[in-house]
Design a protein around this motif. Structure first.
Motif, PDB file in Angstrom:
ATOM      1  N   UNK A 182     -18.121   4.676   7.707  1.00  0.00           N
ATOM      2  CA  UNK A 182     -18.717   5.931   8.155  1.00  0.00           C
ATOM      3  C   UNK A 182     -18.309   7.114   7.276  1.00  0.00           C
ATOM      4  N   UNK A 183     -17.451   6.857   6.286  1.00  0.00           N
ATOM      5  CA  UNK A 183     -16.976   7.943   5.432  1.00  0.00           C
ATOM      6  C   UNK A 183     -17.917   8.122   4.243  1.00  0.00           C
ATOM      7  N   UNK A 184     -17.853   9.281   3.553  1.00  0.00           N
ATOM      8  CA  UNK A 184     -18.646   9.456   2.336  1.00  0.00           C
ATOM      9  C   UNK A 184     -18.303   8.363   1.327  1.00  0.00           C
ATOM     10  N   UNK A 185     -19.274   8.007   0.535  1.00  0.00           N
ATOM     11  CA  UNK A 185     -19.150   6.872  -0.382  1.00  0.00           C
ATOM     12  C   UNK A 185     -17.902   6.948  -1.249  1.00  0.00           C
ATOM     13  N   UNK A 225     -10.799   3.952  -1.105  1.00  0.00           N
ATOM     14  CA  UNK A 225      -9.416   4.323  -0.766  1.00  0.00           C
ATOM     15  C   UNK A 225      -9.131   4.086   0.706  1.00  0.00           C
ATOM     16  N   UNK A 226     -10.115   4.358   1.569  1.00  0.00           N
ATOM     17  CA  UNK A 226      -9.905   4.199   3.013  1.00  0.00           C
ATOM     18  C   UNK A 226      -9.669   2.734   3.363  1.00  0.00           C
ATOM     19  N   UNK A 279      -3.619  -0.460  10.238  1.00  0.00           N
ATOM     20  CA  UNK A 279      -4.168   0.308  11.349  1.00  0.00           C
ATOM     21  C   UNK A 279      -5.646  -0.041  11.466  1.00  0.00           C
ATOM     22  N   UNK A 280      -6.138  -0.043  12.698  1.00  0.00           N
ATOM     23  CA  UNK A 280      -7.531  -0.449  12.904  1.00  0.00           C
ATOM     24  C   UNK A 280      -8.422   0.770  13.082  1.00  0.00           C
ATOM     25  N   UNK A 281      -9.599   0.749  12.431  1.00  0.00           N
ATOM     26  CA  UNK A 281     -10.544   1.846  12.644  1.00  0.00           C
ATOM     27  C   UNK A 281     -10.884   1.950  14.121  1.00  0.00           C
TER      28      UNK A 281
END
Lengths: 197, 472
Positions: free
Chosen positions: B309-312, B317-318, B327-329
């Motif tokens: 869901x983050x910008x491309x 990195x995410x 950690x879980x989204x």
């Protein structure tokens, strides 16, 4: 002490994909407990190359296909984080002579220039394609042409950029600024005397 | 036409333009420490050069110094070698070294301001990226590499290109439980970790104007995490009041003249900037990083984002971050268990940080299984804290009370994470391996949030567990 102008850097390549590769990755802090830069090359990307038992993690820098590579290909914001010159020094002493990436952290870029290791920027897709070309033909020669601002790989020519003043200092052989700065010593002294406390 | 502070200070320190188009810039103050100076001095010696302006050079030992003992020689032979090199270099070159015996030793970006060495209108450089900190006093201060340190030792100048200036204005009142650390974490979250490449950040607006110097130091400290090599706040009465009477500032008539000069160096009302960004202070929550760069953060009430869901340009990195951090989204950041709590660093190791922690933990205890440290940023901070009895509050609560140094911020001294420990930290970087263990995991937050996490063994919202009503 006149320095060699750096107009082109030639070599085979190694592609290390990933954005925001920081200086802690490039040289973990525990290897910075030193008084010289000698011997730092073996520690470049250490924790990405070896696990805690010393076994290889299969990093591109250890891939025999890319052994002896002098051109390092990277992603976005390469070298972010610390100002530690140990980072580009470790890469240089590992054998890297130029970095081609999408973008560079400013201090890393400046440190690279000061050492004579140019960092040139190419487009996002270009970086990836250069990386893929290296993976397809590991020993293909890459020429980073600072003068023409082109990266040549195989029969492809890809435009690259770098901040103009850094580029000029490579071409003029003044990339190590010390001689040039020493020449301004008298003017610096005059300014210092005019400065308030 | 008006000029901003960066332009004024640049113009004042410009020695000449160089043939390659860079400027030769005079550096008013050069700070050095044991990690990035040995090779610089060695390079100097190789060329038969001397230190040109020893009186504009000041040294400290901070990165590798143990914080549990001051006994010499240090157990780490390499670290001992580095501090001996610094001692020898300073003695041979006539450079003031704020060593342990001086009583003024501490983290370089803490001692500069507290000694009045960092001040408005100067250029200041140091072989450390958090040199941006000193901009809080209205200096143009930035980090450099070792070869550049050599250049300054030999000539007191650097070959540089000017930076563009982005004005970042923060307006309104911070909510209780929200600190300067949250302001800069918010700015980094919004502008990104390389949004400031090529820029100096001018922090402005009424929120910043109402901040103390120590709060401004916290903000300026993390400019580099956004890619901005320098960051500053215009000097004002708060800055002058802070500096008055400190060891290295002028006195008497010279003081009054200095204050007038310092007023003049602030950005003109009609100064221009490359661009401007605004933030509303009231909208900023306590912030916690979830990832492996300081821009990967959420409000303490929020959930860890889904990389898809983050910008491309943030997705790669995410994904790497969540894999490392395990950690879980979609899960709340609140409730993340911690193993270690670290209060300290050049970001948040000052007396106001320690007072704020002490105020909230008084009478309470660190959670079982949590290793908690408070590391004062300098000997002066340590002495002040002990005069106020803060150390007893920390020790009673179960925090270790240490000697000054960079400590657990960066894994170069014995204070390190072990294995995959999770650390709630008041420092400035959460890169993989930063705190000394390749599998270690760092959550950046304000010192109060670190303290709250220490008491509960997990990330909690300070607004829910601490009392902010009595002092507002």
């Amino acid at each position: 002490m006149a320095l060699q102008p750096i107009k082109q850097v030639r070599g085979t390549g190694v592609y290390v994909p990933g954005d925001d590769i920081d200086t802690d990755q490039i040289i973990p802090a525990r290897f910075m407990r030193c008084v010289t830069f000698d011997g730092l090359g073996q520690y470049a990307f250490y924790d990405r190359r070896l696990d805690q038992s010393g076994a290889s993690l299969g990093h591109p820098l250890d891939d025999p296909r890319f052994a002896g590579a002098g051109i390092f290909v990277a992603g976005r914001n390469f070298g972010c984080g610390s100002s530690r010159e140990h980072a580009p020094q470790a890469m240089y002493r590992f054998g890297i002579r130029a970095v081609v990436g999408e973008s560079f952290a400013e201090i890393f870029f400046d440190n690279g220039i000061a050492m004579g290791m140019p960092c040139v920027s190419v487009g996002h897709d270009d970086a990836r394609q250069i990386g893929q070309a290296i993976e397809a033909a590991a020993k293909v020669e890459i020429v980073v042409d600072i003068e023409e601002q082109i990266v040549r790989i195989g029969d492809r020519s890809i435009g690259c950029t770098m901040p103009e003043n850094g580029r000029q200092s490579l071409l003029a052989g003044t990339w190590d600024a010390l001689e040039v700065l020493l020449a301004g010593a008298d003017q610096a002294r005059a300014l210092a005397e005019r400065l308030p406390c | 036409m008006g000029r901003n502070l960066f332009q004024k200070v640049w113009d004042r320190h410009l020695v000449r333009m160089l043939p390659n188009g860079k400027a030769q810039l005079f550096i008013g103050v050069h700070l050095i420490h044991e990690v990035t100076s040995p090779q610089a001095f060695a390079m100097l010696r190789e060329r038969g050069l001397e230190v040109a302006y020893p009186d504009r050079t000041f040294a400290t030992v901070d990165h590798i110094i143990p914080t549990d003992t001051r006994q010499r020689p240090w157990q780490d032979r390499r670290a001992e070698e580095m501090v001996v090199a610094l001692e020898n270099n300073c003695r041979e070159c006539g450079i003031t070294f704020f060593d342990v015996a001086s009583g003024s030793q501490g983290i370089v970006h803490i001692i500069g301001p507290e000694l009045g060495i960092s001040r408005p209108g100067i250029t200041l450089a140091c072989g450390d990226s958090h040199t941006s900190t000193h901009g809080a006093l209205g200096a143009v201060a930035f980090g450099i590499g070792t070869s550049q340190a050599r250049d300054i030792l030999a000539t007191q100048t650097l070959a540089l290109d000017p930076l563009k200036v982005r004005r970042i204005a923060v307006h309104g009142r911070l909510q209780p439980g929200v600190y300067a650390k949250d302001v800069i974490l918010q700015i980094l979250q919004t502008l990104g970790v390389n949004g400031g490449l090529g820029y100096a950040y001018e922090y402005a607006g009424d929120t910043v104007e109402n901040m103390s110097i120590e709060q401004r130091l916290t903000i300026c400290n993390m400019s580099i995490e956004g890619g901005a090599r320098a960051g500053y706040v215009n000097p004002d009465q708060t800055a002058f009041d802070y500096l008055k009477g400190r060891p290295y500032v002028p006195t008497g008539d010279d003081w009054d003249k200095a204050v007038q000069r310092w007023r003049d160096v602030a950005s003109d009302p009609d100064a221009t900037y490359e661009d401007e960004v605004s933030f509303e202070a009231a909208a900023i929550p306590p912030i916690v990083t979830w990832g492996i760069n300081p821009g990967q953060s959420v409000g303490v009430d929020e959930k860890i984002p889904d990389p898809d869901a983050l910008p491309e340009d943030k997705q790669d990195s995410a994904r790497r971050a969540l894999k490392h951090m395990r950690l879980a989204p979609g899960t709340p950041i609140k409730g993340t268990k911690i193993d270690v709590a670290f209060v300290g660093s050049c970001t948040n190791g000052r007396i106001s940080d320690l007072r704020e922690v002490a105020r909230h933990i008084k009478g309470r205890k660190v959670a079982r299984g949590v290793k908690a440290l408070v590391v004062p940023g300098s000997q002066r901070v340590r002495t002040q804290a002990m005069d106020e009895g803060l150390h007893e509050v920390f020790i009673d609560a179960g925090f270790e009370w240490r000697e000054p140094g960079c400590s657990m911020c960066l894994g170069m001294n014995p204070d390190k994470l072990v294995g995959d420990q999770v650390c709630a930290s008041s420092s400035n970087r959460n890169f993989i391996g930063r705190q000394g263990s390749p599998k270690g995991r760092t959550l950046l937050m304000s010192p109060a949030m670190v303290a709250a996490a220490a008491l509960h063994g997990e990330v909690v919202d300070v607004r829910e567990v601490f009392d902010y009503d009595s002092t507002g």
